[in-house]
Design a protein around this motif. Structure first.
Motif, PDB file in Angstrom:
ATOM      1  N   VAL A  89     -42.447  45.059 -69.446  1.00 53.57           N
ATOM      2  CA  VAL A  89     -42.185  46.460 -69.110  1.00 53.57           C
ATOM      3  C   VAL A  89     -41.438  46.530 -67.777  1.00 53.57           C
ATOM      4  O   VAL A  89     -40.432  47.234 -67.640  1.00 53.57           O
ATOM      5  N   ALA A  90     -41.926  45.753 -66.788  1.00 51.38           N
ATOM      6  CA  ALA A  90     -41.246  45.735 -65.483  1.00 51.38           C
ATOM      7  C   ALA A  90     -39.843  45.149 -65.635  1.00 51.38           C
ATOM      8  O   ALA A  90     -38.859  45.722 -65.144  1.00 51.38           O
ATOM      9  N   TRP A  91     -39.740  44.021 -66.329  1.00 45.37           N
ATOM     10  CA  TRP A  91     -38.444  43.359 -66.462  1.00 45.37           C
ATOM     11  C   TRP A  91     -37.459  44.217 -67.259  1.00 45.37           C
ATOM     12  O   TRP A  91     -36.276  44.303 -66.928  1.00 45.37           O
ATOM     13  N   GLY A  92     -37.966  44.861 -68.320  1.00 47.49           N
ATOM     14  CA  GLY A  92     -37.098  45.692 -69.156  1.00 47.49           C
ATOM     15  C   GLY A  92     -36.554  46.893 -68.394  1.00 47.49           C
ATOM     16  O   GLY A  92     -35.352  47.202 -68.458  1.00 47.49           O
ATOM     17  N   PHE A  93     -37.421  47.565 -67.642  1.00 48.68           N
ATOM     18  CA  PHE A  93     -36.966  48.705 -66.842  1.00 48.68           C
ATOM     19  C   PHE A  93     -36.007  48.230 -65.740  1.00 48.68           C
ATOM     20  O   PHE A  93     -35.013  48.896 -65.448  1.00 48.68           O
ATOM     21  N   ALA A  94     -36.311  47.065 -65.122  1.00 51.94           N
ATOM     22  CA  ALA A  94     -35.448  46.567 -64.057  1.00 51.94           C
ATOM     23  C   ALA A  94     -34.056  46.266 -64.591  1.00 51.94           C
ATOM     24  O   ALA A  94     -33.043  46.667 -64.005  1.00 51.94           O
ATOM     25  N   ARG A  95     -33.995  45.593 -65.726  1.00 50.45           N
ATOM     26  CA  ARG A  95     -32.705  45.223 -66.292  1.00 50.45           C
ATOM     27  C   ARG A  95     -31.916  46.470 -66.714  1.00 50.45           C
ATOM     28  O   ARG A  95     -30.715  46.588 -66.431  1.00 50.45           O
ATOM     29  N   ALA A  96     -32.620  47.420 -67.342  1.00 53.46           N
ATOM     30  CA  ALA A  96     -31.926  48.625 -67.809  1.00 53.46           C
ATOM     31  C   ALA A  96     -31.445  49.468 -66.626  1.00 53.46           C
ATOM     32  O   ALA A  96     -30.346  50.033 -66.668  1.00 53.46           O
ATOM     33  N   ALA A  97     -32.255  49.550 -65.558  1.00 56.28           N
ATOM     34  CA  ALA A  97     -31.842  50.324 -64.382  1.00 56.28           C
ATOM     35  C   ALA A  97     -30.660  49.638 -63.705  1.00 56.28           C
ATOM     36  O   ALA A  97     -29.699  50.293 -63.291  1.00 56.28           O
ATOM     37  N   ASP A  98     -30.744  48.316 -63.587  1.00 58.46           N
ATOM     38  CA  ASP A  98     -29.662  47.541 -62.958  1.00 58.46           C
ATOM     39  C   ASP A  98     -28.338  47.758 -63.696  1.00 58.46           C
ATOM     40  O   ASP A  98     -27.282  47.911 -63.087  1.00 58.46           O
TER      41      ASP A  98
END
Lengths: 415, 90
Positions: free
Chosen positions: A186-195
Motif C-alpha cells: 500500500v505504501a509502495w503503491g501510493f509512493a510510486r503512483a504519486a511519484d
C-alpha cells in the motif's frame, strides 16, 4: 514504466536486472505549493490524491525514516467499514470503496483480499450490540450480517464454540467485503503512483521545526534544510503532538504503544479474520502462513516502539481461548508501533488555528483500513482549505462544541 | 515490564497499577466562568510529550492510593515517584 503482463515477461527475459526504480529520490527544493509531513500510507495517499484529483503537483512528502516504516508496516492489515455511527461509517465506507479499486488505480497489486471479518459476541449484551450495529451498517448501505454460533462453527471449524468455555461464543457480526491487504504494498503503491504524477518523496528528512508568520504557515525546518510551503499537511500518527507543539497548538491526543506479533508459518488453517472485543484479540493468517495477531495498547503514554509483556500475554490468552488448536504454535516476531489516540477514538482531519496548516491524526489503533479514504478527504481539505462533507464532523472544533463521535467500544473492536 | 516504586508499598510490578494520565491538571474552580475553548483544554488537551512526563498512577491492586511518577516516555525510565498534595492531587 506501467506494470503489466508484458513488462513482467520483458523483464523476465533480462533476468529482472533492468527494472527501473519505482520512485525517484530527489533533493528537496527550496519551496513547494504543499508539503505532506509523514511518508506512511496516509501521507502518501494524501500526496497522490492531491496530484491526481486536485491538480496540485508541486508537492513533497517528507519522511524522517523510510516510507512505510512506521505504523503502515506495523499493523495487522485488517480492512473493514462496519462502524456504528453514521459519520464514521460513511468515512470508512468511502475508504472501503477506494480499496476495492485500488490495485487498478495505482497499477500496483496491494493484494486486497476480501475474505470477510467476523466480530464475535460473547454475552447477550454483545449480541444486542451486534444486532444494533449490523442494522445501523445496513441503513448506511454497508454490507453486514448477524451470524449464529452454529453457522460460525460451520464456517470456522477451528473456533472453540463450546457453551462451557469461560467466555462462550454466542454469535458474531460478519462483513463479507472486509478483509486484509498487503501493508507494505500500500505504501509502495501510493509512493510510486504519486511519484509518477510529479510528487517528490523525500526520505530521511526529519522535520525539526514549523515556521509560522503570525497566523499563517511559512514552511518547515528539516534535517535537510529549510523548505518553504504555502500549505502543510501533518500526518504523523504517534508523533502528532510533537509536531503540534512545534507549531504552537495543542491536541487532544495521547500516544500509546500498540503491539502485534506473528507465529511461525503454518499450512492454511484460517481463511478469514476473527476479532473479539470481549476477550480482546484478533487474528488472521497471512499469505506466507503466519498467524497475524494483534494485542491491545499499553495503558500508559509511550513513544518507544515496543510494549509490555503483560499486554502480549493478555492477547495470547484471548487467542488460545478462541482457538485452542493454536496453543502450541510458536511466536516468531513481535513489534510495537506508536498510536495516536483521541478521546472519542475517532480521527481528527482538520484545519487548525494556523492558516495553511492541517492535521490528520487521532486514528489510534485503527488507521490502516482508512488509508485511501483518509488521504482522499485530507487532500480535499488541503486543496480547498475546506473539509469534505465526509470529514466535516472530524474537525478539531468538536472538542469545544462537544459533538464527539463516540466509537470507543461502539465499533466492532478497539480498532 | 515497569518496576514501580509505590511511595507506600515499595517496588511492585506494573500489573498491580492503573495509569491515570498527565499529572497536575486541576478542575477549574468555577467551570461556568470558562469559555468553551478553556473547558475543552481542561477536559481533552494534553501535552503528550516525547520525553519527561509527570503522570498519575494508582496502586489499584495494593494500597489503592494515588501518587505521581516522573517517567521518560521514550526510554520508559522512571526518574522518581512523588506523593500528591495540593494542586497535584488527582
Amino acid at each position: 514504466m506501467k506494470y503489466s503482463a508484458l513488462s513482467l515477461l520483458r523483464n523476465a527475459l533480462s533476468h529482472n536486472r533492468n527494472w527501473p526504480e519505482a520512485w525517484r529520490s530527489p533533493k528537496p527544493k527550496k519551496k513547494y505549493d504543499a508539503l505532506v509531513i509523514g511518508g506512511g500510507g496516509h501521507g502518501l495517499a494524501t500526496a497522490y490524491y492531491l496530484a491526481r484529483d486536485h491538480g496540485m503537483k508541486d508537492v513533497a512528502v517528507l519522511e524522517k525514516g523510510w516510507i512505510g516504516g512506521g505504523n503502515t508496516g506495523r499493523n495487522t492489515t485488517i480492512v473493514r467499514s462496519n462502524y456504528l455511527w453514521t459519520e464514521a461509517a460513511l468515512l470508512y465506507e468511502k475508504s472501503m470503496q477506494l480499496w476495492e479499486g485500488l490495485s487498478q488505480d495505482l497499477n500496483y497489486n496491494v493484494m486486497f483480499s476480501q475474505r470477510g471479518v467476523y466480530n464475535l459476541g460473547h454475552t447477550l449484551q454483545d449480541m444486542r450490540d451486534i444486532e444494533r450495529r449490523v442494522s445501523a451498517n445496513r441503513l448506511n448501505g454497508i454490507d453486514a450480517e448477524v451470524v449464529t454460533a452454529v453457522q460460525l462453527k460451520k464456517n470456522i471449524p477451528q473456533l472453540n464454540t463450546s457453551p462451557t468455555s469461560r467466555y462462550p461464543i454466542l454469535g458474531a457480526s460478519l462483513q463479507r467485503r472486509a478483509g486484509v491487504a498487503r501493508h507494505d504494498a500500500v505504501a509502495w503503491g501510493f509512493a510510486r503512483a504519486a511519484d509518477r504524477l510529479g510528487v517528490d518523496i523525500i526520505q530521511q528528512c526529519e522535520v525539526t521545526g514549523i515556521r509560522r508568520d503570525g497566523d499563517g504557515i511559512i514552511g518547515v525546518d528539516t534535517t535537510r534544510g529549510a523548505i518553504d510551503a504555502d500549505r502543510v499537511g501533518v500526518v504523523v500518527a504517534g508523533h502528532a503532538s510533537v509536531l503540534a507543539s512545534m507549531a504552537g497548538i495543542r491536541l487532544p491526543i495521547q500516544s500509546h504503544p500498540l503491539q502485534a506479533f506473528v507465529s511461525e508459518p503454518l499450512k492454511p488453517v484460517l481463511d478469514t479474520v476473527v476479532m473479539s472485543n470481549a476477550v480482546h484479540g484478533y487474528i488472521s493468517q497471512s499469505d506466507k502462513g503466519e498467524l497475524v495477531i494483534g494485542a491491545g495498547i499499553d495503558a500508559y503514554n509511550g513513544y518507544a516502539q515496543r510494549g509490555s509483556f503483560p499486554t502480549i500475554e493478555h492477547a495470547m490468552q484471548a487467542i488460545i481461548e478462541l482457538f485452542p488448536i493454536f496453543s502450541r504454535v510458536r511466536m516468531l516476531r513481535m513489534w510495537g508501533g506508536i498510536v495516536d489516540v483521541a478521546p472519542d477514538a475517532c480521527p481528527i482531519i482538520s484545519k487548525t488555528p494556523v492558516n495553511g496548516l492541517y492535521f490528520n491524526c487521532g486514528w489510534g489503533t485503527g488507521g490502516f483500513k482508512a488509508t485511501p479514504g483518509s488521504g482522499w478527504v485530507f487532500a480535499h481539505t488541503i486543496a480547498n482549505d475546506e473539509p469534505h462533507e465526509l470529514n466535516r464532523a472530524f474537525d478539531l472544533q468538536r472538542f469545544e462544541s462537544g459533538a464527539l463521535i463516540d466509537e470507543h467500544g461502539a465499533a466492532a473492536v478497539a480498532h | 515490564m515497569l518496576l514501580i516504586d509505590c511511595p507506600w508499598c515499595g517496588e511492585r510490578a506494573e500489573t498491580e497499577f492503573s495509569y491515570g494520565g498527565e499529572a497536575g491538571i486541576t478542575r477549574p474552580k468555577d467551570p461556568a466562568a470558562l469559555s468553551d475553548a478553556e473547558w475543552a483544554d481542561y477536559l481533552f488537551m494534553r501535552n503528550n510529550p516525547k520525553g519527561a512526563h509527570r503522570e498519575l498512577w494508582n496502586h489499584s491492586q495494593g494500597c489503592r492510593r494515588w501518587f505521581g511518577i516522573e517517567r521518560d516516555t521514550l526510554t520508559y525510565r522512571i526518574a522518581g515517584t512523588f506523593r500528591l498534595h495540593g494542586k497535584d492531587e488527582g
